[in-house]
Design an enzyme around this catalytic site. Structure first.
Site, short mmCIF file in Angstrom:
data_model
loop_
_atom_site.label_atom_id
_atom_site.label_comp_id
_atom_site.label_asym_id
_atom_site.label_seq_id
_atom_site.Cartn_x
_atom_site.Cartn_y
_atom_site.Cartn_z
N HIS A 66 0.73 -1.35 0.00
CA HIS A 66 0.08 -0.14 -0.13
C HIS A 66 0.90 1.21 -0.02
O HIS A 66 0.41 2.52 0.17
CB HIS A 66 -0.86 -0.07 1.44
N LYS A 72 -7.83 13.74 5.29
CA LYS A 72 -6.82 12.77 5.08
C LYS A 72 -5.75 12.83 6.04
O LYS A 72 -5.46 13.93 6.66
CB LYS A 72 -6.15 12.43 3.74
N ARG A 73 -4.90 11.77 6.30
CA ARG A 73 -4.07 11.76 7.42
C ARG A 73 -2.84 12.97 6.87
O ARG A 73 -2.79 13.36 5.68
CB ARG A 73 -3.11 10.64 7.51
N LYS A 109 1.28 14.25 1.29
CA LYS A 109 -0.12 14.70 0.77
C LYS A 109 -0.35 16.21 0.76
O LYS A 109 -1.40 16.70 0.05
CB LYS A 109 -1.09 14.04 1.83
N THR A 150 -8.49 6.86 -1.48
CA THR A 150 -9.64 6.13 -1.44
C THR A 150 -10.76 7.38 -1.33
O THR A 150 -12.03 7.07 -1.61
CB THR A 150 -9.94 4.84 -0.46
N LYS A 166 -14.77 8.30 -2.75
CA LYS A 166 -16.21 8.83 -2.12
C LYS A 166 -16.65 10.11 -2.40
O LYS A 166 -17.70 10.23 -2.45
CB LYS A 166 -15.63 8.42 -0.67
C1 26W Z 1 4.57 0.70 9.85
C2 26W Z 1 3.78 1.79 9.77
C3 26W Z 1 2.65 1.85 8.70
C4 26W Z 1 1.38 2.03 9.02
C5 26W Z 1 0.23 1.82 7.73
C6 26W Z 1 3.08 2.01 7.33
C7 26W Z 1 2.14 1.96 6.50
C8 26W Z 1 0.84 1.98 6.80
C9 26W Z 1 -0.18 2.12 5.43
C10 26W Z 1 0.48 1.11 4.35
C11 26W Z 1 -0.44 3.29 4.96
C12 26W Z 1 -1.49 3.37 4.39
O1 26W Z 1 -2.77 3.48 4.85
N1 26W Z 1 -1.44 3.65 3.16
C13 26W Z 1 -2.56 3.90 2.13
O2 26W Z 1 -3.40 2.54 1.86
C14 26W Z 1 -4.35 3.11 1.19
C15 26W Z 1 -5.34 1.89 0.77
O3 26W Z 1 -4.46 1.17 -0.12
C16 26W Z 1 -4.21 3.92 -0.01
O4 26W Z 1 -5.39 4.34 -0.71
C17 26W Z 1 -3.30 5.17 0.15
O5 26W Z 1 -2.74 5.87 -0.92
C18 26W Z 1 -2.22 4.73 0.79
O6 26W Z 1 -1.23 5.73 1.59
#
Ligand code: 26W
Length: 893
Positions: free
Chosen positions: A400, A625-626, A631, A736, A740
């Site tokens: 992701h 968003k975060r 971003k 995502t 929406k």
């Molecule tokens: C290890 C810490 C950590 C925690 C969460 C690293 C990475 C993440 C996630 C992968 C971050 C995340 O939420 N990525 C997002 O995933 C969405 C669903 O696929 C995408 O639509 C977003 O672009 C992406 O940033």
């Protein structure tokens, strides 16, 4: 509910209403007796006449059931109920309908024994459940009526429910949308995760800065979960491996909690099984008797700490041992649980890949590769190769993010200490893997022109000469290795979880077309070249139930009326039927009036959450968003500063040409992410200045809505008119929220990044406000950025405004230097490069907004072309192209 009419609930007083005829019959003694004897009879189950209650269930009207729950489940002995009590009463009643359908589905699947998908995820951002459950179960009619008679609305009761915020952002919410689609497509499937006692922190604002407080989401209990205390799996940590046998010296229980997941328009109810960590022994009486009170509960505290809290970062790995403990905790429990169920009806483990597929949601569950191998070899007694064959055929992996800091690499030291047996297995996987490549690599190295070794070495610096000569084959093999050197810490070895995931599974996919190409060209380049057939794309999707039908009932009704049926809710490609109405003035009028209603609801929300009043005749511009530098919420703020300065500089006459705008930002910053927190302070500080500047009064408002979460998004998105998805091209894997917003007829200003590109393809690139450099040029532009001058006077104006005396001295100096002072930083996310083009796109928005018919036409076309972005389409592709799982709907009879 007002006290006056309290005694007349449903026209009858509470006590009278509680004694519906059906329950007059005393309970047959046998039922009661059985329960308490169970204990004495060593827990073996005994038959009970369940059909008795089933009969009653059907007959009893919702209102009676709700009253019974209020009286006996919630324990209200009053003639009036609070909203929370009413919510609990309704929730516990819906729960029974849910459990009935759930049990039928699970029983039917046990009978049919179809292949299952198990979605392993450290995060499930579920939000609230009541409205989704009532509507997906088709109870909105019956329960809507009953709730009205209680004197409340479903929406009012819904606001009483805590959000289940067991996730950070995109990845966690995607998992939740996927569960809804898996059930709606009647695919045999369960989610597996952690039942965090504290979810995503609550965000507050103190003096414009983010503050964090614990998310006690279970305070009022949770009617949507079913504790399965009988299902407790042992999970081991630390210890050593003796004669191949792992002897952990710390063990805990993973206790299961089931959360039924109702599909839409189907009888199918899936499951989300979350694990809570409990100690092997609750209380050390001996320690207590010696007065060592804390020691008595040590084990309990240590165990409960494991599933206590969600790690709040969403793009930087933690490297904390507790995080790895959490990962093995739920993954081991999930696989033990699945194997236990499989073995009930199957003897030969080789059949597992034909009956189960595990999807690993990013690297967080990737320890599954080693854990499945361990259980197959150490517990089931399989040989290595047989176990490896089963493992690689049963696991699949989704990436992701390409953010290097988000790719988890566990120090071998940490892994070996916490999971010595797993580390052994990982080392063996790695060496067998590299052995399998050695011949190929040797021939490649062999064919490379020989370095003129001696003289080359000669000119090598003295210490290089000291280094033992590196075997070129080993060097070439290193790029394929799971165990890698830590480039920043010599001699420190790391376990590359992404590499282990792609080696140990049958498929690796990205989450949007551009992202799936980028991972093949970057982080997984060598693996892609080795086995291109293993790499796929699965462009994300969102559930149209929560994100259109239920959060925007006004628009849904109009769509259903216009299309002549509500089939679009599960067949979203039917939304294209709206295209032919896009130019219809009357339809446009209806469309606009619904948007206006939703804007009013959003304005009320802003007022209640921030105290700021915003006009509804302004353009609502939203970025939720975060908070993250990639971003680029700060680029958004740079355009706000520019707009503010232009309004201030304009003559009263000129001011008339400005389109009033309300800029709305929402999002949490990871608690340790300093620059992201400064970006929040930038938004709140700009808001303080602009919102209180009478010169710009209603022409411009800047609002930061605190504590952004799923339920807030359900109110913000329907009221938005333009949304911002302005990440540096090549950084946002998909996004995502963009989908929406599109579904709710909200236009998009964005870069050609992630799923924005596919949204532009579906709804027409000319209908999107596109700007910015192209992903393929990023590398070069970053090189050139050092000497690249942002030749746009507005840029300097903005920079000097932010570092000027409007704000506390130096408050934003670091933020400005980061994008503007190339001697100190490098504007890594290229804000300087995209600034001018971004403002050009922003101007286009103002121009179009002045032509409301043209604007509304585009808004209609956005919704009409959003069908592709349903998570049903996405899950259908996963099921057919990765999982090989087929629908197994419960027969209606
Ligand atoms: C290890 C810490 C950590 C925690 C969460 C690293 C990475 C993440 C996630 C992968 C971050 C995340 O939420 N990525 C997002 O995933 C969405 C669903 O696929 C995408 O639509 C977003 O672009 C992406 O940033």
């Amino acid at each position: 509910m007002s006290s006056s009419s309290s005694s007349q609930l449903f026209g009858r007083n509470l006590s009278q209403a509680l004694r519906p005829v059906s329950l007059s019959r005393p309970l047959p003694q046998r039922v009661a007796a059985v329960t308490d004897t169970k204990k004495k009879t060593n827990g073996k189950a005994k038959p009970v006449p369940m059909e008795l209650i089933r009969v009653d269930q059907q007959k009893a009207a919702a209102e009676t059931e709700i009253l019974r729950k209020i009286a006996y489940q919630v324990g209200v002995d009053a003639e009036s109920v609070t909203a929370q009590q009413a919510y609990q009463g309704v929730a516990w009643t819906v729960r029974e309908r849910l459990i009935d359908a759930f049990n039928k589905t699970q029983a039917y699947w046990r009978e049919k024994d179809p292949k299952f998908i198990y979605y392993l995820s450290a995060e499930f951002l579920m939000g609230r459940t009541l409205t989704n459950a009532v509507n997906n179960l088709g109870l909105e009619g019956e329960f809507g009526e009953a709730i009205r008679k209680l004197g409340y609305s479903l929406e009012e009761l819904q606001s009483q429910e805590q959000n289940a915020s067991l996730g950070n952002g995109g990845l966690g919410r995607l998992a939740a949308c996927f569960l809804d689609s898996i059930a709606t497509l009647s695919l045999p499937g369960w989610g597996y995760g952690i039942r965090y006692r504290y979810g995503m922190f609550r965000q507050g604002l103190e003096n414009g800065y983010q503050s964090e407080s614990p998310d006690y989401w279970l305070t009022n209990g949770n009617p949507w979960e079913i504790p399965r205390r009988e299902l407790a799996y042992k999970i081991g940590f630390y210890g050593s491996v003796q004669q191949g046998k792992w002897v952990p010296d710390e063990q805990v229980y993973a206790v299961a909690y089931d959360n039924p997941i109702p599909g839409y328009g189907t009888k199918t109810v899936g499951n989300l099984r979350l694990f809570d960590c409990q100690p092997m022994s609750e209380f050390k009486l001996a320690s207590f008797n010696e007065g060592k009170y804390s020691e008595a509960t040590d084990a309990k505290r240590k165990a409960e700490d494991i599933s206590a809290v969600l790690y709040p970062n969403d793009a930087t790995e933690y490297g904390r041992e507790l995080r790895l403990k959490q990962q093995i905790f739920f993954v081991s429990a999930a696989i033990q649980d699945t194997l236990a169920r499989f073995k009930k009806t199957h003897k030969d483990m080789k059949e597992l890949p034909s009956k189960a597929c595990f999807q690993m949601n990013d690297t967080h569950p990737t320890i599954a590769v080693a854990e499945l191998m361990r259980l197959l070899i150490d517990q089931e007694g399989l040989k290595w190769d047989a176990a490896w064959d089963i493992t690689t055929k049963s696991l699949a992996f989704t990436n992701h993010t390409v953010m290097p800091e988000a790719l988890e690499k566990w120090p071998v030291k940490v892994m070996a200490k916490l999971l010595p047996r797993h580390m052994e297995i990982i080392e063996k996987i790695d060496s067998i893997w590299k052995d399998s490549l050695r011949a190929k690599v040797t021939s490649e190295v062999g064919s490379q022109p020989k370095q003129a070794a001696p003289e080359k070495a000669a000119e090598a610096t003295k210490e290089a000469a000291a280094e033992p000569p590196v075997d070129p084959v080993e060097a070439a093999l290193a790029k394929y290795s799971i165990i890698t050197e830590n480039p920043w810490e010599k001699g420190v070895k790391l376990v590359n979880m992404a590499f282990m995931a792609t080696i140990g599974s049958k498929s690796t996919n990205g989450v949007a077309a551009i992202h799936s190409e980028i991972i093949k060209e970057t982080i997984f380049k060598d693996f892609y070249e080795l086995s291109p057939e293993k790499f796929q794309n699965k462009t994300n999707g969102v559930t149209p139930r929560r994100w259109l039908a239920y959060c925007n009932p006004g628009l849904s009704k109009l769509i259903t009326k216009t299309l002549g049926s509500d089939e679009w809710i599960s067949k979203t490609d039917q939304l294209t039927g709206l295209k032919q109405h896009a130019d219809d003035k009357a339809f446009q009028k209806q469309w606009r009036s619904i948007k206006l209603e939703n804007k009013q609801r959003l304005a009320d929300l802003i007022k209640s959450k921030t105290g700021i009043s915003v006009p509804t005749n302004a353009l609502y511009d939203v970025q939720i968003k975060r908070i993250h530098e990639y971003k680029r919420q700060h680029l958004n703020m740079f355009s706000v500063v520019n707009r503010y300065l232009e309004i201030k500089a304009a003559s009263p006459e000129e001011r008339k040409k400005f389109v009033p705008r309300v800029v709305i930002i929402g999002g949490k910053a990871a608690s340790a992410y300093v620059m992201a927190k400064k970006m929040i302070k930038l938004v709140t500080s700009l808001g303080d200045v602009i919102n209180n500047d009478p010169e710009v009064s209603d022409l411009l408002k800047v609002v930061f809505i605190p504590d952004y979460n799923v339920s807030l998004a359900e109110t913000i998105i329907p009221g938005a008119e333009v949304s911002q998805h302005i990440s540096t091209a090549g950084t946002e894997a998909s996004g995502t929220s963009n989908m929406k917003f599109q579904m709710n007829g909200c236009l998009i200003i964005g870069t050609m990044d992630g799923a924005n590109i596919e949204i532009a393809q579906e709804s027409g690139k000319e209908n999107m406000f596109v700007f910015g450099v192209d992903a393929k040029d990023i590398g070069r532009l970053r090189e050139e950025r050092k000497n690249f001058k942002v030749n746009d006077p507005r840029w300097e104006k903005v920079m000097s405004f932010l570092t000027g005396n409007t704000f506390e001295q130096g408050l934003f100096q670091d933020l400005v230097d980061n994008v503007n002072d190339m001697s100190k930083a490098n504007d890594w996310f290229l804000l300087g490069n995209d600034f001018t083009d971004y403002l050009r796109a922003q101007d286009e928005i103002d121009v179009l907004y002045k032509d409301q018919d043209a604007w509304t036409k585009r808004s209609i076309l956005y919704t009409a072309s959003s069908g592709f972005f349903s998570s049903d389409r996405c899950i259908d592709q996963y099921a057919k192209e990765i999982w090989d799982v087929k629908p197994c709907p419960v027969p209606s009879s």
